[in-house]
Design a protein around this motif. Sequence first.
Motif, PDB file in Angstrom:
ATOM      1  N   SER A 177      26.158  17.575 -32.710  1.00 25.04           N
ATOM      2  CA  SER A 177      26.902  18.664 -32.073  1.00 25.04           C
ATOM      3  C   SER A 177      26.784  18.488 -30.564  1.00 25.04           C
ATOM      4  CB  SER A 177      26.326  20.016 -32.494  1.00 25.04           C
ATOM      5  OG  SER A 177      26.953  21.081 -31.803  1.00 25.04           O
ATOM      6  N   PRO A 178      27.789  18.887 -29.795  1.00 25.46           N
ATOM      7  CA  PRO A 178      27.688  18.773 -28.335  1.00 25.46           C
ATOM      8  C   PRO A 178      26.522  19.593 -27.786  1.00 25.46           C
ATOM      9  CG  PRO A 178      29.959  19.182 -29.006  1.00 25.46           C
ATOM     10  CD  PRO A 178      29.118  19.390 -30.221  1.00 25.46           C
ATOM     11  N   ILE A 179      25.977  19.128 -26.674  1.00 27.51           N
ATOM     12  CA  ILE A 179      24.896  19.835 -25.991  1.00 27.51           C
ATOM     13  C   ILE A 179      25.494  20.835 -25.003  1.00 27.51           C
ATOM     14  CG2 ILE A 179      23.001  19.558 -24.342  1.00 27.51           C
ATOM     15  CD1 ILE A 179      22.457  16.828 -25.635  1.00 27.51           C
ATOM     16  N   THR A 180      24.911  22.046 -24.967  1.00 28.83           N
ATOM     17  CA  THR A 180      25.381  23.051 -24.014  1.00 28.83           C
ATOM     18  C   THR A 180      24.380  23.310 -22.894  1.00 28.83           C
ATOM     19  OG1 THR A 180      24.491  24.816 -25.415  1.00 28.83           O
ATOM     20  CG2 THR A 180      26.814  24.219 -25.722  1.00 28.83           C
ATOM     21  N   ARG A 181      23.098  23.027 -23.134  1.00 27.50           N
ATOM     22  CA  ARG A 181      22.114  23.299 -22.085  1.00 27.50           C
ATOM     23  C   ARG A 181      20.906  22.384 -22.237  1.00 27.50           C
ATOM     24  NH1 ARG A 181      17.584  26.597 -20.913  1.00 27.50           N
ATOM     25  NH2 ARG A 181      17.600  27.378 -18.754  1.00 27.50           N
ATOM     26  N   THR A 202      19.685  22.707 -26.068  1.00 33.70           N
ATOM     27  CA  THR A 202      20.439  23.658 -26.879  1.00 33.70           C
ATOM     28  C   THR A 202      21.784  23.045 -27.224  1.00 33.70           C
ATOM     29  OG1 THR A 202      19.415  25.499 -25.688  1.00 33.70           O
ATOM     30  CG2 THR A 202      21.381  25.998 -26.997  1.00 33.70           C
ATOM     31  N   PHE A 203      22.137  23.085 -28.500  1.00 35.79           N
ATOM     32  CA  PHE A 203      23.393  22.510 -28.965  1.00 35.79           C
ATOM     33  C   PHE A 203      24.444  23.596 -29.199  1.00 35.79           C
ATOM     34  CE2 PHE A 203      20.189  19.378 -29.954  1.00 35.79           C
ATOM     35  CZ  PHE A 203      20.806  18.168 -29.698  1.00 35.79           C
ATOM     36  N   GLU A 204      25.682  23.180 -29.183  1.00 40.19           N
ATOM     37  CA  GLU A 204      26.799  24.113 -29.336  1.00 40.19           C
ATOM     38  C   GLU A 204      26.745  24.867 -30.661  1.00 40.19           C
ATOM     39  OE1 GLU A 204      31.235  22.944 -29.810  1.00 40.19           O
ATOM     40  OE2 GLU A 204      30.906  23.075 -27.643  1.00 40.19           O
ATOM     41  N   ASN A 205      26.214  24.225 -31.716  1.00 41.80           N
ATOM     42  CA  ASN A 205      26.143  24.873 -33.023  1.00 41.80           C
ATOM     43  C   ASN A 205      24.925  25.783 -33.168  1.00 41.80           C
ATOM     44  OD1 ASN A 205      24.083  23.019 -33.227  1.00 41.80           O
ATOM     45  ND2 ASN A 205      24.921  21.935 -34.997  1.00 41.80           N
ATOM     46  N   GLN A 314      23.362  24.525 -16.769  1.00 40.10           N
ATOM     47  CA  GLN A 314      24.220  24.563 -17.948  1.00 40.10           C
ATOM     48  C   GLN A 314      25.162  23.363 -17.870  1.00 40.10           C
ATOM     49  OE1 GLN A 314      24.309  26.933 -20.392  1.00 40.10           O
ATOM     50  NE2 GLN A 314      22.744  28.269 -19.532  1.00 40.10           N
ATOM     51  N   ARG A 316      28.568  21.402 -19.927  1.00 38.20           N
ATOM     52  CA  ARG A 316      29.619  21.692 -20.909  1.00 38.20           C
ATOM     53  C   ARG A 316      29.461  20.842 -22.158  1.00 38.20           C
ATOM     54  NH1 ARG A 316      35.054  22.435 -17.165  1.00 38.20           N
ATOM     55  NH2 ARG A 316      34.295  24.251 -16.030  1.00 38.20           N
ATOM     56  N   LYS A 317      29.508  19.524 -21.983  1.00 42.74           N
ATOM     57  CA  LYS A 317      29.386  18.652 -23.143  1.00 42.74           C
ATOM     58  C   LYS A 317      28.752  17.338 -22.714  1.00 42.74           C
ATOM     59  CE  LYS A 317      32.984  20.354 -26.263  1.00 42.74           C
ATOM     60  NZ  LYS A 317      34.107  19.984 -27.125  1.00 42.74           N
TER      61      LYS A 317
END
Length: 319
Positions: A177-181, A202-205, A314, A316-317
């Motif tokens: 899953s993409p990373i958000t943080r 932290t991942f997007e999911n 933070q 985005r991806k």
Amino acid sequence: MIEKIGVIGVGHLGQHHARIYTELLDAQLVGVADSDFDRAKFIGDHLGVPAYASLDELIKRKAPDAISVVVPTSQHYAIAKKALEAGIHVLVEKPVTINPEEAGELLEIADRKNLVLQVGHIERFNSAIRYISGISCKPVYLDSRRTAPFSPRINDVGVVLDLMIHDIDIVMSLVNSPITRIAATGACVFTDHEDIADAQITFENGVLAHILVSRCAEKKCRQLEIVERERQITINYELQTVQISRCVNNPDGQVEIRETPVFPKSEPLKLELADFVRCVKEKRPPIVGGRDGKRALEVAVEILRQIHDGDNMQIRKAG
């Protein structure tokens, strides 16, 4: 068809690349090269293959189909680029390059020339990780710890590029899953590079991952804990073992059940190099390709930025 393979860099790890290629039935080690020619000749004589002082000389004399690049990280880009431009398939040790821009250029050359570019993230070939990758795994939280006493052998890079990048790659492959943080800290203890690093991802999911690496510890520890909603999986990289724990209800209350799966164990480096040779023969993408290496490097670079700049952000991806 037997693939002709060369090894560039025959130091601590490169000597094992060379040894293993002599053990693979569908590969022929045709030569080794090292800027320290005496070292190259020592390894070459031991394995019964010619030794050279440079990649150029190896290419000119032996025209290998593929090479392993096992030199200091700062040299990965130049040597891998030269080999790819010569039409040679490349396995480059981790990290793929010093920065993502260099990795992107290698990817472009490999794609344009239809060549295999594999990155040496050896833990993907650890028997325990291969077992976990073959079962349904739905992490909620991952905790990775890779610690060891200090060794002066590695002093050109810090623990993020030397050790943590393994765990970044494993975590990202399991979460998918993409990373958000990313939030990271670290410290220099024995060297001018970070000797301890701690990152929370932290991942997007919604999945969270914690990665700790240190080369200042009293004891060696290489462990990954995967927490799911109904079970916990513990992986010991060094022993290549998996333990699965879950709680079940019975008339007397909850009981913890522990399973220790049994599966074949093999030398991870041998599995990695055998996969590389098969990819070259079959013209198929590797398990750990250049894009995987670049993705892990991008995260590692952000972690390094935070450690040395002292802040987090933070994103985005990054995944």
